[in-house]
Design a protein around this motif. Structure first.
Motif, PDB file in Angstrom:
ATOM      1  N   LEU A 246       9.963  -7.572  -5.294  1.00 26.84           N
ATOM      2  CA  LEU A 246       9.089  -6.920  -4.631  1.00 26.84           C
ATOM      3  C   LEU A 246       8.469  -5.829  -5.397  1.00 26.84           C
ATOM      4  CD1 LEU A 246      10.735  -6.357  -0.922  1.00 26.84           C
ATOM      5  CD2 LEU A 246       9.421  -8.295  -1.837  1.00 26.84           C
ATOM      6  N   ILE A 247       7.081  -5.634  -5.047  1.00 26.40           N
ATOM      7  CA  ILE A 247       6.600  -4.282  -5.784  1.00 26.40           C
ATOM      8  C   ILE A 247       5.706  -3.708  -4.834  1.00 26.40           C
ATOM      9  CG2 ILE A 247       4.501  -5.781  -6.902  1.00 26.40           C
ATOM     10  CD1 ILE A 247       4.825  -3.806  -9.190  1.00 26.40           C
ATOM     11  N   THR A 248       5.838  -2.255  -4.815  1.00 21.47           N
ATOM     12  CA  THR A 248       4.953  -1.692  -3.911  1.00 21.47           C
ATOM     13  C   THR A 248       3.677  -1.077  -4.394  1.00 21.47           C
ATOM     14  OG1 THR A 248       5.653   0.742  -4.797  1.00 21.47           O
ATOM     15  CG2 THR A 248       6.949  -0.266  -3.017  1.00 21.47           C
ATOM     16  N   LYS A 249       2.607  -0.922  -3.618  1.00 19.24           N
ATOM     17  CA  LYS A 249       1.244  -0.439  -4.034  1.00 19.24           C
ATOM     18  C   LYS A 249       1.352   0.596  -5.255  1.00 19.24           C
ATOM     19  CE  LYS A 249      -3.358  -0.688  -3.715  1.00 19.24           C
ATOM     20  NZ  LYS A 249      -3.626   0.414  -4.517  1.00 19.24           N
ATOM     21  N   PRO A 250       2.181   1.745  -4.849  1.00 19.89           N
ATOM     22  CA  PRO A 250       2.220   2.673  -6.071  1.00 19.89           C
ATOM     23  C   PRO A 250       2.611   2.170  -7.228  1.00 19.89           C
ATOM     24  CG  PRO A 250       3.004   3.656  -4.003  1.00 19.89           C
ATOM     25  CD  PRO A 250       2.755   2.142  -3.754  1.00 19.89           C
ATOM     26  N   SER A 251       3.722   1.453  -7.235  1.00 16.09           N
ATOM     27  CA  SER A 251       4.356   0.855  -8.657  1.00 16.09           C
ATOM     28  C   SER A 251       3.403  -0.332  -9.180  1.00 16.09           C
ATOM     29  CB  SER A 251       5.454   0.171  -8.180  1.00 16.09           C
ATOM     30  OG  SER A 251       6.738   1.180  -7.837  1.00 16.09           O
ATOM     31  N   TRP A 252       2.627  -0.912  -8.392  1.00 14.92           N
ATOM     32  CA  TRP A 252       1.642  -1.830  -8.874  1.00 14.92           C
ATOM     33  C   TRP A 252       0.603  -1.201  -9.584  1.00 14.92           C
ATOM     34  CZ3 TRP A 252      -3.307  -3.773  -7.060  1.00 14.92           C
ATOM     35  CH2 TRP A 252      -3.605  -5.233  -7.687  1.00 14.92           C
ATOM     36  N   ASP A 253       0.298  -0.019  -8.960  1.00 12.43           N
ATOM     37  CA  ASP A 253      -0.819   0.806  -9.606  1.00 12.43           C
ATOM     38  C   ASP A 253      -0.339   1.569 -10.910  1.00 12.43           C
ATOM     39  OD1 ASP A 253      -2.788   0.408  -7.627  1.00 12.43           O
ATOM     40  OD2 ASP A 253      -1.970   2.236  -6.469  1.00 12.43           O
TER      41      ASP A 253
ATOM     42  N   SER B 284      -4.222  -6.239   3.687  1.00 10.07           N
ATOM     43  CA  SER B 284      -3.352  -5.046   3.867  1.00 10.07           C
ATOM     44  C   SER B 284      -2.747  -4.306   2.981  1.00 10.07           C
ATOM     45  CB  SER B 284      -2.271  -5.883   4.962  1.00 10.07           C
ATOM     46  OG  SER B 284      -1.273  -4.869   5.550  1.00 10.07           O
ATOM     47  N   PHE B 285      -2.218  -5.134   1.975  1.00  9.86           N
ATOM     48  CA  PHE B 285      -1.534  -4.544   0.764  1.00  9.86           C
ATOM     49  C   PHE B 285      -2.506  -3.439   0.183  1.00  9.86           C
ATOM     50  CE2 PHE B 285      -0.363  -4.441  -3.629  1.00  9.86           C
ATOM     51  CZ  PHE B 285       0.975  -3.850  -3.618  1.00  9.86           C
ATOM     52  N   LEU B 286      -3.919  -3.628   0.014  1.00 10.54           N
ATOM     53  CA  LEU B 286      -4.846  -2.924  -0.718  1.00 10.54           C
ATOM     54  C   LEU B 286      -5.162  -1.810   0.090  1.00 10.54           C
ATOM     55  CD1 LEU B 286      -6.853  -5.550  -2.583  1.00 10.54           C
ATOM     56  CD2 LEU B 286      -5.318  -3.819  -3.840  1.00 10.54           C
ATOM     57  N   THR B 287      -5.543  -1.945   1.389  1.00 15.28           N
ATOM     58  CA  THR B 287      -6.272  -1.132   2.478  1.00 15.28           C
ATOM     59  C   THR B 287      -5.207  -0.339   3.117  1.00 15.28           C
ATOM     60  OG1 THR B 287      -6.281  -2.724   4.178  1.00 15.28           O
ATOM     61  CG2 THR B 287      -8.038  -2.471   2.467  1.00 15.28           C
ATOM     62  N   HIS B 288      -3.770  -0.703   3.403  1.00 18.16           N
ATOM     63  CA  HIS B 288      -2.841  -0.349   4.289  1.00 18.16           C
ATOM     64  C   HIS B 288      -3.418  -0.517   5.670  1.00 18.16           C
ATOM     65  CE1 HIS B 288      -0.903   1.444   0.846  1.00 18.16           C
ATOM     66  NE2 HIS B 288      -1.907   2.066   0.406  1.00 18.16           N
TER      67      HIS B 288
END
Lengths: 193, 193
Positions: free
Chosen positions: A105-112, A84-88
DNA sequence: AAATGGGCTTGATCTATGTCAATGATTTTA
DNA sequence: TAAAATCATTGACATAGATCAAGCCCATTT
């Protein structure tokens, strides 16, 4: 607050303190009370979490209403519904705090961004995921071949720590057996000693 | 010989033709006849393989002599006992060719060199392993909650291609059921149509 | 063409585990 | 402190799937 994270990262890769300072800016501290949800079935998993304190469970609920536990995540572990994290896409899992917890916590944009700015994190996450895959494959093979008793004995050998912190019926739903069966298995083991 | 590998890598990351030329030097082509083993239980997994042609199975054998299949690997897939490959511990798995196969093998030192010289491969393998983990987690949750029939229906939906190429008793041992049960499940499904 | 062997099916049982229900024990909440 | 959940245990019974065994079909070998 970030000591454990720093330590855990340092066990696998080397980063400078400047890099870690940047890294820290990407995380959002979050406290959860016991029984609170980090993620609910149907929602999109917006965060990957690092557990600083406490323990959580990731589980799904089947049509009959039975719960099945994918994993327990105590302090020092990463936690997410990767898919879910990767595909939304909406998640099939619930993530619930079993104790009062402190998370980063880290969001997908921050992780990228983290992977882009400090590419050695590709290696870090590759190794984490690799280890998780190895453990999950073993567990899968175990579920295909082992009896309830063998699974339980392997569990207490592999995760002695969990036994104290997690109620027995949750261990059962991790093992894929009913609480009644686990109770009987335990009493049989005890009777033999 | 390396077209499929080049194509598969290109689906996930971008590399130059020079980089791919270097990459090619690290692989050892290998042909296997049907029923031949790439790895046997007790041996150390010295290679990770890319499957150019054919299909293989990775399986273990329990104390009672029953086989349990971890995965099928058709062309375009990577294949290894990750744990043994990384740690040099003896493997618990057998890897057997189910058809005549053409493989590209890479040793651990060459793999390490690849990651060092072309760091974007960290990303490539991270993504591969990540996808594998997601699939394996789903399969695990399925084994905990689904009936034999549900598992079978999900399998034919997810991997329609395997059904033609793999004997039915091997599908059964992938699903964690006996060949007899699978046969009965199939006849019940057929009767309902 | 006969013989061999692997793989699939079908039937008759057996068994591990699930289901349902009642009873205490323990923890949480009011 | 009482009331209410929550959890573990135990018993009686039900069932999905395993096991054992026989027969059949189809491909490969002799």
């Amino acid at each position: 607050m970030y000591e454990l994270l720093y330590q855990k990262i340092g066990e696998i890769i080397s980063i400078t303190t400047e890099e870690f300072d940047f890294c820290k800016t990407l995380f959002l501290p979050k406290k959860l009370r016991k029984r609170q949800y980090l993620l609910q079935d149907g929602d999109i998993c917006k965060y990957t979490a690092f557990v600083e304190k406490g323990i959580l469970r990731t589980y799904s609920v089947d049509e009959k209403g039975n719960e099945h536990i994918l994993q327990f995540s105590p302090e020092g572990w990463w936690l997410s519904d990767l898919y879910s994290f990767l595909t939304h896409e909406p998640s099939l899992f619930n993530i619930e705090a079993l104790e009062d917890c402190e998370l980063l916590l880290i969001t997908k944009p921050s992780w990228d961004l983290l992977l882009e700015k400090i590419p050695v994190f590709e290696r870090y996450f590759r190794i984490l995921i690799q280890n998780n895959l190895i453990v999950t494959q073993r567990r899968l093979m175990g579920t295909l071949s082992e009896t309830a008793e063998q699974k339980y004995l392997k569990l207490i050998e592999t995760y002695p720590g969990c036994l104290q912190r997690v109620p027995q019926h949750m261990l059962a739903s991790y093992l894929g057996i009913t609480p009644e069966t686990l109770s009987r298995v335990r009493s049989q083991i005890a009777a033999r000693k």
